[in-house]
Write a protein that holds these residues in place. Structure first.
Motif, short mmCIF file in Angstrom:
data_model
loop_
_atom_site.label_atom_id
_atom_site.label_comp_id
_atom_site.label_asym_id
_atom_site.label_seq_id
_atom_site.Cartn_x
_atom_site.Cartn_y
_atom_site.Cartn_z
N THR A 108 0.82 -1.21 0.00
CA THR A 108 0.00 0.00 0.00
C THR A 108 0.86 1.26 0.00
O THR A 108 0.55 2.23 -0.68
CB THR A 108 -0.93 0.01 1.23
OG1 THR A 108 -1.80 -1.13 1.17
CG2 THR A 108 -1.77 1.28 1.27
N SER A 109 1.94 1.24 0.75
CA SER A 109 2.78 2.43 0.89
C SER A 109 3.45 2.82 -0.42
O SER A 109 3.90 3.97 -0.55
CB SER A 109 3.84 2.22 1.98
OG SER A 109 4.79 1.25 1.58
N ARG A 110 3.50 1.93 -1.37
CA ARG A 110 4.10 2.24 -2.66
C ARG A 110 3.07 2.52 -3.74
O ARG A 110 3.41 2.75 -4.89
CB ARG A 110 5.01 1.08 -3.10
CG ARG A 110 6.35 1.13 -2.38
CD ARG A 110 6.96 -0.23 -2.15
NE ARG A 110 8.24 -0.07 -1.45
CZ ARG A 110 8.34 0.22 -0.15
NH1 ARG A 110 7.27 0.39 0.59
NH2 ARG A 110 9.53 0.36 0.41
N GLY A 111 1.81 2.52 -3.36
CA GLY A 111 0.75 2.77 -4.32
C GLY A 111 0.38 4.24 -4.41
O GLY A 111 1.01 5.11 -3.80
N GLU A 112 -0.67 4.53 -5.15
CA GLU A 112 -1.09 5.91 -5.39
C GLU A 112 -2.44 6.23 -4.76
O GLU A 112 -2.99 7.30 -4.99
CB GLU A 112 -1.14 6.19 -6.90
CG GLU A 112 0.23 6.06 -7.57
CD GLU A 112 0.18 6.33 -9.07
OE1 GLU A 112 -0.95 6.56 -9.58
OE2 GLU A 112 1.25 6.33 -9.70
N THR A 113 -2.99 5.30 -3.99
CA THR A 113 -4.27 5.54 -3.34
C THR A 113 -4.06 6.23 -2.00
O THR A 113 -2.97 6.20 -1.43
CB THR A 113 -5.03 4.22 -3.12
OG1 THR A 113 -4.22 3.35 -2.30
CG2 THR A 113 -5.31 3.53 -4.45
N GLU A 114 -5.13 6.83 -1.50
CA GLU A 114 -5.06 7.48 -0.20
C GLU A 114 -4.94 6.44 0.93
O GLU A 114 -5.60 5.42 0.90
CB GLU A 114 -6.32 8.30 0.06
CG GLU A 114 -6.38 9.60 -0.66
CD GLU A 114 -7.53 10.46 -0.13
OE1 GLU A 114 -8.01 10.20 0.99
OE2 GLU A 114 -7.93 11.38 -0.86
N PHE A 115 -4.10 6.76 1.90
CA PHE A 115 -4.04 5.97 3.12
C PHE A 115 -3.32 6.79 4.19
O PHE A 115 -2.59 7.74 3.87
CB PHE A 115 -3.32 4.63 2.92
CG PHE A 115 -1.83 4.76 2.80
CD1 PHE A 115 -0.99 4.57 3.90
CD2 PHE A 115 -1.23 5.08 1.58
CE1 PHE A 115 0.39 4.70 3.79
CE2 PHE A 115 0.15 5.22 1.46
CZ PHE A 115 0.96 5.02 2.57
N ALA A 116 -3.55 6.41 5.44
CA ALA A 116 -2.84 7.04 6.55
C ALA A 116 -2.25 5.94 7.42
O ALA A 116 -2.91 4.94 7.70
CB ALA A 116 -3.77 7.90 7.37
#
Length: 544
Positions: A16-24
């Motif tokens: 996830t940390s390397r993707g382009e979607t929002e996350f916290a």
């Protein structure tokens, strides 16, 4: 929509940390724990104060949130407790990272230490890529002592830090003010401009800011800032009251000429107020940050409702203290676009994909974004005004007879050490489960903190832990006790957990050791290799 709490692996988080979607990614340990080792993209959001700060850091409750702790303190179970708190607040998708930091490290993924590593590392990266000029303290001192050379020292830290200690005779132009107000203090293109902060990062960014703005003067950074100046044996000035110089119409005209070129060169994007209004209507589904980059006193005098005060230099210097969501929308605003442009041109290079400047500034946008008028006063991150509780007078009456009463201060450890209610014990709220076995027979528990809301949250935790005890909190907290003129004690006679709630920065500690200062320099200069090894951030530095 029903809230969902799931457990995920560190490999899921890594992807996830390397993707382009929002996350916290929220690390819910205390700040000192966080400083020892954490993930690069983690935001320090201690469970002890989570509800008080998280809605500012993660404003959209549909944003996927990952929570993690050390993965080893099972009795505290901070990730699960944080997940419960977040879902109770309405966050829809909460992911508990199984195994926490230990599992991440065991998997061979990169960790960093310190606080603000991403922003600090960005400054170091800029110095390497742009070859930002800098000089050691001895050469700066020689320039200042040479009457044949016109030299001015500009300190780009916030005014509070500047007043703590500064290079004698320096002028304070915080962060993005350095370009905006430069013409007020530097009239001659032959003057050498020395930029300093307390350490390295803001000196680097401040120096490169003026270079990016094509200032005709020679500009250099003071290598190592005030800490290195002190280590070199030179005197500092303490308690300076020199104000930030006011902007004049001529100074603003010169600044605009320079800054508009920066906007063009660095492809700064602008957004119309009506588009921002549309984004606000979508903010329940897509993260939107509205950052007012002016000075705090300007923000307090009038601002767009819903915006957050974030001085431009500090937003670049410590982005994770203002925003925890990756890949969200950032709208930067001021009164005439200029300081917002200078801030935006850095955030874009930091790799944030959606950074915009509010077109026309806040006053022109007010009809659309603030039809009822600009808001006044400081914005806060305390939130959740508490109700109930007992008065200071009632607390004092109860504490006169201490038999069976446990008084707990869950506020900041440094404030407790400075002054606290006599007999109060200190504990960070997150550690309350460990207090229960120490004080199982307590029949009355009174909680206090710097803010009522903080004490009220801890009181609810205590009611769950001591179901048979009478639990209350002091309305107004310790400040109300102090205001009432009641007795206070100093020191830390009884701490019920480690004092790990605060990371003490060497550059704000007037008594910091030489070893601590040098260690800080070594940490900063080593961040670039860490960031490159991590691979989750792509800086987009423009070498114009």
């Amino acid at each position: 929509m029903t809230a969902v709490v799931v457990r995920v692996t560190v490999h899921n988080l890594h992807e996830t940390s390397r993707g382009e979607t929002e996350f916290a990614l929220l690390d819910v340990r205390e700040q000192e724990e966080f400083s020892r080792s954490h993930l690069l993209l983690a935001c320090c959001t201690p469970l002890s104060r989570l509800e008080l700060i998280v809605e500012t850091l993660v404003p959209c409750k549909e944003t996927p949130v990952f929570v993690m702790d050390d993965g080893q303190s099972e009795d505290l179970d901070r990730s699960a407790r944080a997940a419960d708190a977040l879902t109770a607040m309405g966050y829809r998708t909460v992911n508990i990272v199984d195994g926490g930091l230990k599992a991440w490290s065991d998997a061979g993924f990169v960790t960093v230490n310190g606080v603000g590593a991403l922003s600090k590392g960005f400054g170091e990266y800029i110095e390497v890529v742009r070859e930002t000029p800098r000089l050691p303290p001895s050469e700066i001192k020689a320039l200042l002592d040479d009457a044949r050379v016109r030299t001015i020292v500009i300190d780009v830290r916030p005014t509070g830090e500047y007043r703590n200690m500064n290079i004698p005779g320096s002028i304070n132009l915080p962060g993005c003010e350095v370009t905006y107000r430069l013409a007020e203090v530097v009239k001659d293109p032959g003057t050498t401009i020395v930029i300093n902060c307390a350490g390295r990062t803001r000196s680097i960014i401040g120096t490169q800011t003026l270079i990016n703005a094509a200032i005709p003067n020679r500009v250099v950074a003071l290598k190592g800032g005030t800490m290195n100046w002190q280590l070199a044996g030179f005197d500092l000035e303490y308690g300076s009251t020199r104000p930030v110089p006011p902007i004049t119409e001529e100074g603003r005209r010169i600044a605009e000429q320079r800054i508009r070129k920066v906007a063009e060169t660095y492809h700064v994007r602008f957004v119309e107020p009506r588009k921002v209004a549309q984004w606000r209507s979508e903010a329940a589904h897509k993260t939107l940050y509205l950052f007012d980059v002016r000075q705090p006193w300007e923000y307090a005098s009038g601002h767009i409702p819903g915006s957050t005060s974030a001085q431009g230099g500090q937003l670049v210097q410590a982005t994770d203290e203002y925003a925890a969501v990756r890949n969200g929308r950032y709208v930067l605003m001021d009164d005439d676009e200029l300081r917002a442009i200078m801030t935006a041109h850095w955030l874009r290079q930091m790799g944030l994909p959606q950074v915009f400047v509010l077109k026309g500034g806040i006053f022109n946008a007010a009809a659309v974004l603030a039809p009822r008028g600009l808001a006044e006063g400081e914005n806060g991150i305390e939130g959740h005004a508490s109700t109930g509780g007992i008065s200071v007078a009632e607390a004092a009456r109860r504490l006169e007879n201490r038999a069976g009463i446990l008084c707990l201060n869950v506020g900041a450890s440094n404030r407790h050490r400075a002054r606290h209610i006599p007999g109060a014990k200190w504990v960070a709220r997150a550690y309350l489960p460990r207090v229960r076995p120490l004080c199982p027979q307590s029949k009355q528990i009174i909680l206090t903190a710097e803010q009522s809301a903080h004490a009220a949250l801890a009181a609810q935790d205590a009611r769950d832990l001591w179901p048979d005890a009478a639990v209350s909190f002091i309305q107004g907290g310790t400040p109300a006790w102090e205001k009432a003129g009641l007795p206070l004690e100093t020191g830390m006679p009884c701490a019920l957990c480690p004092e790990d709630d605060i990371w003490y920065r060497p550059y704000t500690d007037l008594n910091a050791s030489k070893e601590a200062m040098q260690g800080y320099f070594d940490w900063e200069s080593g961040l670039v290799d860490k960031i490159n090894a991590d691979g989750c951030v792509n800086f987009r530095v423009c070498c114009a």
